[in-house]
Write an enzyme that holds these catalytic residues in place. Structure first.
Site, short mmCIF file in Angstrom:
data_model
loop_
_atom_site.label_atom_id
_atom_site.label_comp_id
_atom_site.label_asym_id
_atom_site.label_seq_id
_atom_site.Cartn_x
_atom_site.Cartn_y
_atom_site.Cartn_z
N ALA A 178 10.98 -25.34 45.78
CA ALA A 178 11.89 -25.73 46.89
C ALA A 178 12.40 -24.58 47.60
CB ALA A 178 12.88 -26.70 46.50
N CYS A 199 6.48 -31.47 56.72
CA CYS A 199 7.86 -31.25 57.32
C CYS A 199 8.52 -32.43 57.61
CB CYS A 199 7.94 -30.25 58.13
SG CYS A 199 6.89 -28.63 57.90
N ILE A 230 -4.60 -30.77 49.36
CA ILE A 230 -3.51 -31.29 49.43
C ILE A 230 -2.42 -30.41 49.37
CG2 ILE A 230 -4.22 -33.62 48.48
CD1 ILE A 230 -2.70 -32.86 45.85
N GLY A 250 -4.20 -27.18 42.41
CA GLY A 250 -4.34 -27.11 41.01
C GLY A 250 -5.62 -26.37 40.70
C1 LIG Z 1 5.69 -21.37 46.02
C2 LIG Z 1 5.15 -22.34 47.02
C3 LIG Z 1 5.22 -22.31 48.32
C4 LIG Z 1 4.59 -22.97 49.29
N1 LIG Z 1 4.80 -22.92 50.54
C5 LIG Z 1 4.03 -23.41 51.48
C6 LIG Z 1 4.23 -23.32 52.96
O1 LIG Z 1 4.95 -22.74 53.29
N2 LIG Z 1 3.25 -24.20 53.51
C7 LIG Z 1 2.49 -25.11 53.24
O2 LIG Z 1 1.74 -25.76 54.05
N3 LIG Z 1 2.11 -25.42 51.95
C8 LIG Z 1 3.00 -24.59 50.98
N4 LIG Z 1 2.74 -24.60 49.58
C9 LIG Z 1 1.84 -25.56 49.00
C10 LIG Z 1 0.57 -24.77 48.77
O3 LIG Z 1 0.05 -24.16 49.90
C11 LIG Z 1 -0.54 -26.02 48.18
O4 LIG Z 1 -0.95 -26.81 49.34
C12 LIG Z 1 -0.19 -26.47 46.91
O5 LIG Z 1 0.72 -25.62 45.95
C13 LIG Z 1 -0.95 -27.16 46.04
O6 LIG Z 1 -1.91 -26.10 45.61
P1 LIG Z 1 -1.86 -25.53 44.19
O7 LIG Z 1 -1.62 -26.71 43.25
O8 LIG Z 1 -3.07 -24.66 43.84
O9 LIG Z 1 -0.62 -24.56 44.10
C14 LIG Z 1 3.53 -23.73 48.71
C15 LIG Z 1 3.11 -23.94 47.13
C16 LIG Z 1 4.16 -23.13 46.55
C17 LIG Z 1 3.86 -23.35 44.93
#
Ligand SMILES: Cc1cc2nc3c(=O)[nH]c(=O)nc-3n(C[C@H](O)[C@H](O)[C@H](O)COP(=O)(O)O)c2cc1C
Ligand SMILES: Cc1cc2nc3c(=O)[nH]c(=O)nc-3n(C[C@H](O)[C@H](O)[C@H](O)COP(=O)(O)OP(=O)(O)OC[C@H]3O[C@@H](n4cnc5c(N)ncnc54)[C@H](O)[C@@H]3O)c2cc1C
Ligand SMILES: Cc1cc2nc3c(=O)[nH]c(=O)nc-3n(C[C@H](O)[C@H](O)[C@H](O)COP(=O)(O)OP(=O)(O)OC[C@H]3O[C@@H](n4cnc5c(N)ncnc54)[C@H](O)[C@@H]3O)c2cc1C
Ligand SMILES: Cc1cc2nc3c(=O)[nH]c(=O)nc-3n(C[C@H](O)[C@H](O)[C@H](O)COP(=O)(O)O)c2cc1C
Ligand code: FES
Ligand code: FES
EC number: 1.3.-.-
Lengths: 266, 304, 304, 266
Positions: free
Chosen positions: C72, C131, C192, C245
């Site tokens: 967050a 958002c 996602i 993931g």
């Molecule tokens: C610390 C953190 C910050 C993130 N900030 C954003 C963001 O600013 N905008 C956005 O669209 N997604 C944001 N995400 C989501 C990631 O871009 C991604 O969609 C999501 O983490 C799923 O992929 P993953 O499981 O490989 O991390 C964020 C994720 C993490 C973990």
């Protein structure tokens, strides 16, 4: 009765590349274990370890009721068996077992045959031992990729059985498939036990049907609970109902089923 | 040191303790009798029951995922008549509450099930609204407030028994569904059911499950479950039974603090068949350690 | 053995290879220059950018969960003007495509952002519709087809740049959102974003995150992501960028087989800062091993 | 320059209940490391191990540039440190480092003081070594629960420093808090270094402000990336803007910050 025990590993050795024999000190399991049953095990005694999360079903290859030791032989397939293979004597595993319906020996059968392919040889070894102890006439047909994968080969060689082995690469015995041994000379067999890849078991089933030989086979399905609760492990078994079959739980209604009743089609 | 009280009264459904087992993960109960003193469980949500027997899906029916698993059992079950005739007699004398999880493809299915299950020995119904509504093109009942309410309403009309409505997490706003089913008379809300997921075998280049998609359960989904329990507990007045990834007492306590009055143990039963008892003991230890006299004191403490 | 082609053309956005890094997990790129040859990346989705600078949420901003994590952050970022003046010049000459992830609280925010970012050096916009819409009581834009479409439509009106719409998984029917944004002109769909989750500290008896709830990412959510990519790839005609993931090449390949034309690496960057390169190499190895000449050959192979 | 290396553990010992000292062979890290920097480490070299999934930040307690060894001292808090504590000499860890802005030594300061509490003593030891090497007048104030937790106590006892130690249980030195040592006799100090629990650092900050002593402090925040990308590790630092503060990244803009600029209120 199946129970859960945290058990010490007595020994583990790589008997052939990616094939391991593990001996586990589990008197509570050995006590009740029967040939054809399996254990459902977690590679670590630390259950909060969630990677991988599920247990793995592995057949009992030897049951030593006196010493309380059980032996399993397994091949490294994926992450679960890979982690299992890293353990050493003194490490612990978490076992549920013994589970399932094992093999039986019909009283009126005298000439029996075992047909095992690959890892499917593992659960058949206790059957052969039992048959030999009962002074039955036993033919053991085993086949694998190569000599190293002919499980319990050295044991069978010293036993009073008719042994035929095949390897795909020709490194031992006949070069070809174990099912190639199934010819008319064997038609006087009373009973058959088989375990191996599904394609192999289908061939064995067809041959047994043609020659009117009854028998038993041990199946493999992905398992969740190992208690009969989750219904993940079902296999198609012929029954007398409208559709001619029903799903049975491989874990507690199997893994051993009458050979003629199994429907191989999933 | 007196033992803390563990009994909970869920809007009339009295459980000797708040530990129940989740539908589909504990069979009908006796499957676990070698591992668990069944008489020590608060309740057992039996395997999802349908009007007619169901064969379920082809195999593979499960797949492993990081800290979780997918299942697509397809509601294999012997049907409600078989349940009543053959299974209920075997379990009704245990000390746990027998909660029958019911599934249907139409509102009428649910109503008929409720009608048939309106018998002694059944302590409550758990309405599984994650099932596809065949009249709405297979959209799950639990994904829209009106559809969810229509099921509960129909069941409510058939029985005075305690009704638990089990919510699907595959929604944008879980509170709107919760409020809708509360309005039409559910006594309790349980959540969460599985998240819809999928896994692909990169060698075979096809989904691992014969059914392609399946329900994701286990520790992986716990954060989603906690969040939804936290939201629903604040949105409704009826008690909440929390579940989703509970694997030890600490997990269970998280759910109580988030607002659950009781919990269900699901996938964890597969990993450790004795876990429900360990969780029960662990909850008691936590209460003793922190000086609480009653489990009800900690319900919802993290809300605020 | 000739090297397989890795270049992908996503409806006009040409990436030298299909490996990109997910917004919020890779900063603006240079944060990883000690670990990654940035010139080998297909694209970088930069940190979520807003019209005005944002301080974000108080700490703790992250929590660990089984095979995953919650975050967050609260969109802390220096604002679009600072991005354009100070950051874009530092990254625009790398070989990766610069994709700016934009976030707003009103449709107008998004439109203004698109207008400002309509400059050389920015290769595409990724519209983050997860958002909260302040005009709709904080309901996320991405949870309703009409709201989602309204954002994309407004952005489309401002720019001819390639638009990627990034979907939120916290919905009952992901395909209806995907179709709605395709209709109003998104060129690509990425998915996602994180699942909404929560974790509670059982000693302090309060949520771990200062913001209480956070977004769940990491291996835990991969099955949900694969399922949604699989569904969306079949529902729309535009290319899909898959994420959720991905931690190794095998995971990435699952996404291609499910229908993604490119992938983003997120949380895995934290675990292994070099992982994007290992994934790129691993994808190439898979293609060689299986005898494919082009990455595009495997896209969607598991569909059917 | 920070890099990622898989490194061998040279030794690990439990120096006090739940407190471990681990020496790691990491010449690439040692080469560039500065006092006050930290490493971000995964307890296993197997990155597919997802439980727990994130790395753990741990300060450098010793940096041996010649041998290439680095030493960390840590306390077992949760699962990550618990798993770390099970490793033995020869096992591997996966390290990112060295990371962050370390401590600095103002040229014009001659009388310096170190105030360390609990695990906060760990990152201060390299500072003391450096100050002693520079022939500065050094006062070392350390406090912990008990004697065993007074990290590097034996080292300090043999060094040319003014040492005062406190324990909460009175098992060594003064019974009470380390901040109790901060009295007016110390007001002629030029510079202060502190690390420890937040409440302690607040007291130190207040005392330093009152006595107009500049200094540095090392902060702890939950970290994701350790590269400055994720913004999870921010802390409030005073700056000249409207609100009077801004969030700075503890991982790369810290963990060491000017003591007077830190806002302790989260
Ligand atoms: C610390 C953190 C910050 C993130 N900030 C954003 C963001 O600013 N905008 C956005 O669209 N997604 C944001 N995400 C989501 C990631 O871009 C991604 O969609 C999501 O983490 C799923 O992929 P993953 O499981 O490989 O991390 C964020 C994720 C993490 C973990
Ligand atoms: C009753 C029974 C007895 C068995 N006996 C033996 C034995 O003696 N020796 C031996 O080497 N193997 C045996 N197997 C197969 C063994 O269970 C699998 O090889 C093992 O589960 C693979 O786990 P993994 O993590 O290495 O593979 P992965 O492919 O990573 O496992 C992923 C999932 O699929 C399941 N799975 C994969 N292959 C099989 C399979 N063939 N059967 C059932 N589930 C599978 C795993 O249990 C796990 O849930 C038996 C299987 C059953 C059902
Ligand atoms: C720059 C820096 C230097 C540090 N140096 C040391 C040291 O030299 N010795 C030492 O014992 N500890 C040190 N810590 C604290 C150490 O990182 C935590 O004790 C450790 O991460 C706890 O992990 P766990 O899995 O055991 O605990 P858990 O509580 O299970 O961890 C859960 C999550 O919270 C995070 N977390 C928990 N406590 C802390 C904390 N105090 N600071 C930051 N993150 C935390 C973990 O990293 C993890 O992400 C340092 C922290 C930072 C930020
Ligand atoms: C194999 C399996 C079968 C399930 N069958 C049912 C079912 O029939 N009815 C139902 O409402 N939920 C069913 N569920 C969902 C669980 O009851 C539970 O809601 C879910 O798994 C989340 O809890 P867990 O993570 O602790 O398993 C099933 C889950 C699993 C794993
Ligand atoms: S493994 Fe669960 S029913 Fe067989
Ligand atoms: S830990 Fe990611 S920015 Fe500091």
């Amino acid at each position: 009765m199946s129970k859960r025990v945290i058990s010490n590993i007595i020994s583990q050795e790589e008997i052939s590349p990616k094939h391991f024999r593990m001996v586990i000190d589990a008197p509570e399991v050995a006590k009740d274990a029967q040939m054809g049953q399996f254990i459902h095990l977690k590679w670590t005694s630390e259950l909060n370890q969630q990677d991988p999360i599920l247990r793995r079903p592995i057949s009992l290859n030897e049951i030593d009721k006196k010493s309380g030791a059980i032996t399993i032989i397994y091949r490294v397939i994926g992450r679960g068996t890979q982690l299992l293979s890293t353990l050493k004597s003194g490490d612990q595993v978490d076992i549920m077992g013994p589970i399932g319906m094992g093999f039986s020996i019909p009283e009126d059968s005298n000439k029996l045959i075992i047909v095992g392919g690959g890892m499917g040889i593992a659960p058949l070894y206790p059957v052969v031992k039992e048959l030999v102890a009962l002074d039955k006439e036993v033919t053991v047909l085993i086949g694998a990729e190569n000599k190293g994968q002919l499980l319990n080969l050295e044991d069978y060689e010293t036993m009073n059985v008719e042994l035929k082995a095949s390897t795909v690469d020709g490194s031992y015995g006949y070069q070809g498939f174990v099912t190639d041994f199934l010819d008319d000379n064997l038609a006087d067999i009373d009973y058959i036990y088989t375990c191996g890849p599904e394609v192999m078991m289908e061939v064995v089933q067809r041959w047994a049907t043609e020659n009117d030989i009854k028998g038993e086979t041990s199946l493999e399905e992905r398992m969740g609970c190992g208690t009969g609760a989750c219904l993940s492990c079902v296999c198609k078994i012929k029954v007398r109902n409208e559709s001619g079959w029903d799903y049975k739980k491989t874990c507690i209604q199997g893994p051993v089923f009458p050979l003629s009743e199994v429907i191989f089609d999933d | 040191m007196t033992k803390p009280n563990l009994a909970v009264d869920l809007n009339g459904l009295e459980l000797q303790n708040p530990v129940t087992t989740a539908s589909g993960t504990f069979g009908f109960g006796p499957e676990y009798k070698n591992y668990v003193d069944l008489n020590r469980l608060g309740g057992v949500m039996v395997k999802g029951t349908t009007l007619n027997p169901k064969l379920g899906n082809p195999t593979p029916r499960i797949a492993e995922t990081p800290a979780g698993m997918l299942n697509a059992i397809g509601l294999q079950n012997p049907g409600v008549d078989h349940f009543l005739a053959r299974i209920l007699p075997l379990i009704k004398d245990y000390d746990f509450k027998t909660i029958v999880n019911i599934s249907g493809n139409t509102v009428e299915d649910y109503a008929k099930l409720a009608n048939k299950l309106n018998v002694e020995g059944v302590d409550a119904l758990e309405i599984n609204i994650s099932c596809p509504n065949v009249k709405k093109g297979g959209l799950a009942f639990g994904t829209q407030p009106e559809m969810a309410a229509s099921v509960v309403e129909a069941v409510r009309a058939e029985t005075d028994m305690t009704l638990i409505t089990k919510l699907s997490p595959n929604v944008a706003d879980i509170t709107s569904i919760a409020k809708a089913v509360e309005e039409v008379g559910t006594d309790i809300i349980s959540l969460i059911n599985t998240l819809l997921g999928m896994k692909i075998d990169i060698n075979k280049q096809e989904p691992i499950l014969a059914n392609k998609m399946g329900g994701l359960s286990g520790p992986a989904i716990k954060p989603v479950a906690i969040r939804m329990v936290y939201q629903v507990a604040q949105a409704v007045g009826v008690p909440v039974i929390g579940m989703g990834g509970i694997s030890n007492a600490e997990d269970a306590i998280e759910f109580f603090l988030a607002g659950a009055s009781a919990i269900s143990v699901g996938t964890a039963n597969f990993i450790n068949p004795e876990i429900s008892m360990e969780i029960l003991d662990g909850i008691e230890e936590y209460l003793v350690e922190k000086g609480y006299e009653d489990i009800n004191e900690i319900v919802g403490l993290a809300i605020g």
